[in-house]
Design an enzyme around this catalytic site. Structure first.
Site, short mmCIF file in Angstrom:
data_model
loop_
_atom_site.label_atom_id
_atom_site.label_comp_id
_atom_site.label_asym_id
_atom_site.label_seq_id
_atom_site.Cartn_x
_atom_site.Cartn_y
_atom_site.Cartn_z
N CYS A 55 2.74 3.20 9.72
CA CYS A 55 3.00 4.52 9.12
C CYS A 55 3.78 5.40 10.10
CB CYS A 55 1.70 5.21 8.72
SG CYS A 55 2.02 6.83 8.01
N ASN A 65 8.96 -7.18 3.87
CA ASN A 65 8.90 -5.94 3.09
C ASN A 65 10.07 -5.02 3.44
OD1 ASN A 65 7.30 -2.88 3.65
ND2 ASN A 65 7.60 -3.62 1.58
N ASP A 100 12.92 -2.53 0.75
CA ASP A 100 14.10 -2.40 -0.11
C ASP A 100 14.24 -3.50 -1.16
OD1 ASP A 100 14.56 -0.26 1.51
OD2 ASP A 100 16.35 -1.05 2.48
N PRO A 143 0.85 -1.20 0.00
CA PRO A 143 0.00 0.00 0.00
C PRO A 143 0.88 1.25 0.00
CG PRO A 143 -0.05 -1.08 2.17
CD PRO A 143 0.82 -1.92 1.28
N LYS A 170 -0.03 -4.83 8.99
CA LYS A 170 1.26 -4.42 8.42
C LYS A 170 1.94 -3.49 9.41
CE LYS A 170 3.32 -2.34 4.27
NZ LYS A 170 3.68 -0.98 4.69
N GLY A 180 7.12 -2.01 -2.65
CA GLY A 180 6.50 -0.70 -2.66
C GLY A 180 7.14 0.24 -3.65
N GLN A 200 -6.85 -1.25 3.40
CA GLN A 200 -6.08 -0.96 4.61
C GLN A 200 -6.68 0.22 5.38
OE1 GLN A 200 -2.14 1.04 4.85
NE2 GLN A 200 -1.38 -0.95 5.53
#
Ligand SMILES: Cc1cc2nc3c(=O)[nH]c(=O)nc-3n(C[C@H](O)[C@H](O)[C@H](O)COP(=O)(O)O)c2cc1C
Length: 324
Positions: free
Chosen positions: A101, A203, A205, A17, A140, A227, A71
């Site tokens: 976040c 998740n 890089d 996302p 997440k 991402g 999400q």
């Protein structure tokens, strides 16, 4: 790998996302290029009440985007439960909770990664959401709040215990924001914890097929999520999957292919958001599509002054001719 009843296949590669990026148009392209599952941008549980129309638009998707996760984020147990119930009306495969976040206006209000500072509340929100909906709920998150509080192994167990069906871990702390390198060792530790039964999605890089394969091989994760490297580069899913199948690195897309997919993206954006909004929102994608192509700077300046689909499309088409 399964999340609930949804079979995502062997070594699935998911689109992360990304606020302001992974809208319906971009998700459509990424699915077409092989992303095994996609997610909406995050939707604020509070805004869902105040700005229902805007948030509902963010949650909407087309059937071709499935499997998809909606999400949500927020700090209030009740608000998150209500947000999950609204998300459930769209009938996605998954409802995903954002506990990762790091941006100030989210985390400092105790939402997103802010909940890494209040694990009992994180668990309470998750329990309430899991109990409220009859869809698989996933989370997440990040490794922890900062270097001294990387509690992800314990957090993952506790979230599993209240019923989540998968966990995605970005290998950074909140304090790191997006700096430094993602550290996958703790993602591996969660996966190798004998108490963990649910899929672990790694998740952070992943920028090419070699790194993608390496992360599966070294850390044993069930899936990976990409991402930033997908921005202006939806081919990354096709390339990663081709590499998994053949062991050979596929060719990068040609200039013409880049431009024709960019045009398709523009067309979808305009179709789904209207001409004015679609054209403005496409601006943040051009740099990705045309990275490294000669003459791009000038073209971008020209595009920025154009307001109609026909004008922008014409500039893009001219750009694909070799003598530009
Ligand atoms: C512009 C931008 C927007 C993002 N928006 C979200 C979001 O809405 N929800 C979320 O869970 N993560 C969000 N993230 C984090 C990404 O999903 C991902 O975890 C992070 O970028 C690391 O993965 P990558 O190295 O493959 O980009 C965002 C990241 C960026 C750069």
């Amino acid at each position: 790998m399964n999340i609930g009843n949804t079979d995502l296949g062997h070594r699935p590669v998911l689109l992360a996302p990304l606020e302001d990026i992974t809208d319906s148009a971009f998700r459509t392209l990424c699915r077409r290029f092989g992303a095994d599952m996609v997610y909406t941008e995050f939707v604020s549980s509070e805004a869902l009440v105040r700005l229902a129309e805007k948030s509902n638009k963010k949650m909407a998707f087309d059937a071709s985007e499935r499997p998809i996760g909606i999400q949500i984020f927020g700090n209030g147990v009740e608000a998150m439960k209500n947000a999950a119930l609204l998300a459930m009306e769209q009938n996605p495969e998954v409802i995903d909770i954002n506990f990762g976040c790091p941006v100030r206006k989210v985390a400092m209000k105790g939402a997103g990664a802010g909940l890494l500072n209040d694990i009992p509340r994180m668990v309470a929100i998750t329990r309430e959401v899991v109990n409220a909906v009859n869809l698989p709920v996933t989370v997440k998150t990040r490794l922890g709040w900062d270097e001294n509080s990387k509690y992800i192994v314990e957090i993952a167990e506790r979230l599993q215990d209240v019923g989540i069906k998968a966990i995605t871990i970005h290998g950074r702390t909140r304090a790191q924001m997006y700096s430094g390198e993602a550290d996958w060792t703790l993602i591996g530790a969660v996966k190798n914890n004998p108490r963990m039964q649910i899929p672990v999605i790694g998740n952070g890089d992943i920028t090419n097929p070699l790194i993608a394969a390496d992360m599966f091989n070294r850390f044993g994760v069930d899936a990976i999520m990409i991402g930033r490297a997908a921005i202006g580069n939806p081919w990354i899913f096709r390339n990663v999957k081709a590499y998994f199948l053949s062991g050979e690195l596929p060719d990068e897309p040609t200039r013409d292919e880049r431009i024709s997919v960019c045009l398709e993206h523009l067309r979808l954006a305009v179709q789904k958001k209207g001409e004015t909004k679609g054209i403005i929102e496409m601006r943040k994608h051009y740099a990705g599509y045309f990275r490294g192509l000669s003459g791009f700077k000038q073209v971008r300046m020209e595009i920025l002054n154009r307001k109609t689909y026909a004008e922008v499309a014409e500039i893009l088409l001219n750009f694909s001719t070799p003598n530009f």
